[in-house]
Design a protein around this motif. Structure first.
Motif, PDB file in Angstrom:
ATOM      1  N   GLN A  26      24.728  -1.623 -16.324  1.00  0.00           N
ATOM      2  CA  GLN A  26      25.305  -1.350 -17.585  1.00  0.00           C
ATOM      3  C   GLN A  26      26.268  -2.478 -18.275  1.00  0.00           C
ATOM      4  O   GLN A  26      26.085  -2.755 -19.261  1.00  0.00           O
ATOM      5  N   VAL A  47      27.545  15.186 -14.561  1.00  0.00           N
ATOM      6  CA  VAL A  47      28.450  16.186 -14.924  1.00  0.00           C
ATOM      7  C   VAL A  47      28.088  16.941 -16.024  1.00  0.00           C
ATOM      8  O   VAL A  47      28.545  16.425 -17.157  1.00  0.00           O
ATOM      9  N   ALA A  81      30.802   4.501 -15.414  1.00  0.00           N
ATOM     10  CA  ALA A  81      30.341   4.095 -16.855  1.00  0.00           C
ATOM     11  C   ALA A  81      31.484   3.535 -17.595  1.00  0.00           C
ATOM     12  O   ALA A  81      31.278   2.555 -18.329  1.00  0.00           O
TER      13      ALA A  81
END
Ligand code: M6R
Length: 608
Positions: free
Chosen positions: A409, A605, A304
């Protein structure tokens, strides 16, 4: 990171628990366990080190018809992966599964003299603490849970059952997601809605600081301060085919190959090619607010973060009046960074649950800065906490390595940048080429994947013997190099690092020798010739170079060349990234490793 499931209803609980855990296995896969409770108040606890398949083997001799139970697949934090450390953990009549970390577990443990600890986990401390309130019979289970949680520092998503009342599960969350599936004469729980797909379409997303008592026909939610919460039932949009391999050997390959379609979903209704415009509904910023933006902070982790870096290169090409800072969430959350006035923060996360990214979001919000989510998972914590957002709609990503989310993204962020540019009155002639290329990108992706898959597979076979790799690029190809190196290292365990070509002579060139290969991204453009000179320098020192270029005339004598045939000029690095994804996949398959579940990692995570 770790997966939780739970069931109370009229069917055999073990069936849902095991199938749910299989769906969640990508979130943690070093050990697993389930417990069910019979109507006669007897618990059956089965735990196993390793995969869900190891747990299933143990279940063959332990089939039960019990109608209530909880389960867990673990990604170790406190204590090695072992059967003793696997969840559920027990204290007295209670069994509990836990995601998250209890930060003050050492101090709490000292107060729990009456409990014989059998594991090294922080989770066992929590269940023992709950039991210390529950065992005297003074508190209902839910109240004992609340009393214990008031003493806890850290993060948790928990589910607790008691052999004393085998008709209810108590769940609570703070920082670790929990979804309640509302069924017909059954209620299900999971840490990720994907486990519920095929069982129910109706879900309640628990919020931080909430606790719920779950029975087969009722769900009562309240806050830790005993305020009742009226539950909002939402629809789960994911369908079964989206979370199955669909004929591919691995989710990773499926998700790489899905990109033409997943990007179409990202673009749906947002691109107006005729007028060279994009329309994003989600950010919820007025024209005036958009015009006023002077600074963008892009926050993310791993892939990301790389997507943010690449998007920043693009956005600054057409919005000259803003500065952009792309930051790693785990660092930024602790920095004393000054955020200038008129800033907007883009919070980028596939899962929408990454602990560091979520912490940054909360820190940034505290400073009064508007936050916009670039999130894939609908209903995730980040998606719900941002001020506005643009879902990337890439569909479920199951393989631990992120692929299709990256592509979506980048483009979602570029479209957000264009929305700012449009509001600031940037000329249409400047934006039109970007819109045109974005619209063509799904087909171009399709062609590049189809045209190069076999060749990349062949080349990957040659490079599987290398333990070290260097990925190189400059300008927009630099984040591409970073993402390529991450992909290779996380799935194939090749020590891969990325450098901007210009940095080579400042140190990394010293590495070049027979043990390394170098992947060079060479998009045509302003810096092409300079990058070629850098490749020459590597070759002159005996480097083994794989060149990835869209220059049909490329004729440098390198070890291997992958020529990308495309009409695009701007978004070529996204096409090059597909080559990295395929390369990482095929190297890993050639090495015989588990490509979807790399060692030591988990998909989302949710711990720091
Ligand atoms: O869910 P998120 O996008 O917030 O996850 C961020 C990273 O953990 C993730 O991209 C990770 O780096 C991937 N395993 C990379 O393939």
């Amino acid at each position: 990171m770790c997966g939780i499931v739970g069931y109370v209803g009229e069917k055999r609980a073990q069936d849902f628990l095991v199938s749910g855990l299989k769906r969640l296995e990508y979130r943690g896969y070093d050990s697993a366990g389930i417990v069910t409770v019979s109507e006669k108040n007897e618990a059956t606890l089965i735990r196993a080190k390793g995969k869900i398949s190891d747990l299933e083997r143990k279940l063959i001799d332990n089939r039960r018809d019990d109608k209530i139970g909880i389960g867990h697949t673990r990604w170790a934090t406190h204590g090695e992966p072992s059967e003793a450390n696997a969840h559920p953990h027990q204290a007295g009549s209670l069994y509990m599964v836990h995601n998250g970390i209890i930060e003050n577990c050492k101090e709490l443990k000292k107060t729990l003299k009456g409990h014989q600890f059998k594991s090294d986990t922080d989770s066992e401390v929590l269940v023992a603490l709950i039991d210390s309130f529950y065992k005297d019979g003074e508190y209902l289970l839910v109240d004992a849970v609340v009393q214990a949680l008031k003493l806890v520092q850290g993060t948790y998503g928990i589910a607790v059952v008691s052999t004393k009342n085998p008709d209810e599960i108590v769940v609570a969350r703070s920082g670790s997601p929990l979804v309640i599936g509302v069924g017909q004469d059954e209620t299900l729980i999971a840490s990720d809605a994907s486990a519920l797909v095929g069982h129910t379409k109706r879900a309640i997303y628990l919020n931080d600081g909430e606790v719920a008592v779950i029975k087969k026909n009722s769900i009562e939610i309240k806050t830790l301060n005993a305020e009742p919460v009226s539950a909002k039932v939402e629809e789960i949009e994911t369908n079964l085919s989206a979370i199955q391999k669909g004929g591919y050997d691995h989710f990773l390959l499926k998700e790489i190959m899905e990109q033409p379609d997943s990007l179409v979903e990202t673009l749906r209704g947002r691109v107006d090619v005729d007028n060279g415009l994009v329309h994003l509904g989600g950010p919820g910023l007025s024209e005036k607010e958009l015009r006023g933006i002077q600074h963008l902070i892009i926050v993310g982790c791993g892939t990301a973060y790389h997507a943010g870096m690449l998007a920043a290169y693009y956005i600054e090409q057409f919005t000259p009046e803003i500065t952009i800072e792309t930051v790693i969430a785990s660092e930024y959350r602790y920095r004393q960074a000054y955020i200038p006035k008129n800033s907007v923060a883009l919070i980028v996360s596939q899962s929408g649950e990454t602990a560091d990214t979520l912490a940054c979001l909360r820190e940034i919000k505290k400073q009064g800065v508007k936050t916009i989510g670039i999130v894939n998972v609908i209903g995730s914590t980040i998606a719900r906490e941002v001020d506005g957002g643009t879902y990337v709609h890439a569909g479920p990503e199951i393989s631990v390595a992120s692929t299709k989310a990256f592509t979506s993204q980048v483009i979602a962020m570029v479209m957000f940048g264009m929305t700012i540019a449009q509001a600031k009155g940037v000329r249409n002639t400047i934006l039109k080429p970007y819109v045109d290329e974005i619209a063509k990108l799904p087909d171009e992706i399709k062609n590049v994947l189809a045209g190069n898959r076999e060749k990349v597979k062949e080349i990957a076979g040659k490079y599987k013997k290398y333990d070290h790799a260097i990925y190189l690029g400059r300008d927009t190809a630099y984040p591409t190099a970073m993402e390529g190196a991450l992909k290779l290292k996380e799935v194939s365990y090749t020590d891969a690092n990325a450098y901007a070509f210009g940095e080579l002579k400042h140190g990394p060139l010293a590495l070049v020798d027979d043990r390394f290969f170098e992947t060079a991204f060479l998009p045509k453009g302003m810096l092409y010739e300079k990058a070629i000179s850098n490749v020459q320098e590597v070759l002159a020192r005996g480097g083994h170079v794989i060149a990835v270029t869209n220059n049909a005339k490329f004729d440098l004598k390198v070890d291997d060349t992958i020529k990308i045939d495309t009409q695009l000029e701007i978004f070529v690095p996204i096409l090059m990234n597909l080559i990295s994804q395929l390369f990482a996949y095929y190297v890993t398959v050639a090495k015989g490793y588990n490509v979807d579940q790399p060692r030591n990692l988990a998909k989302s995570v949710t711990v720091e």
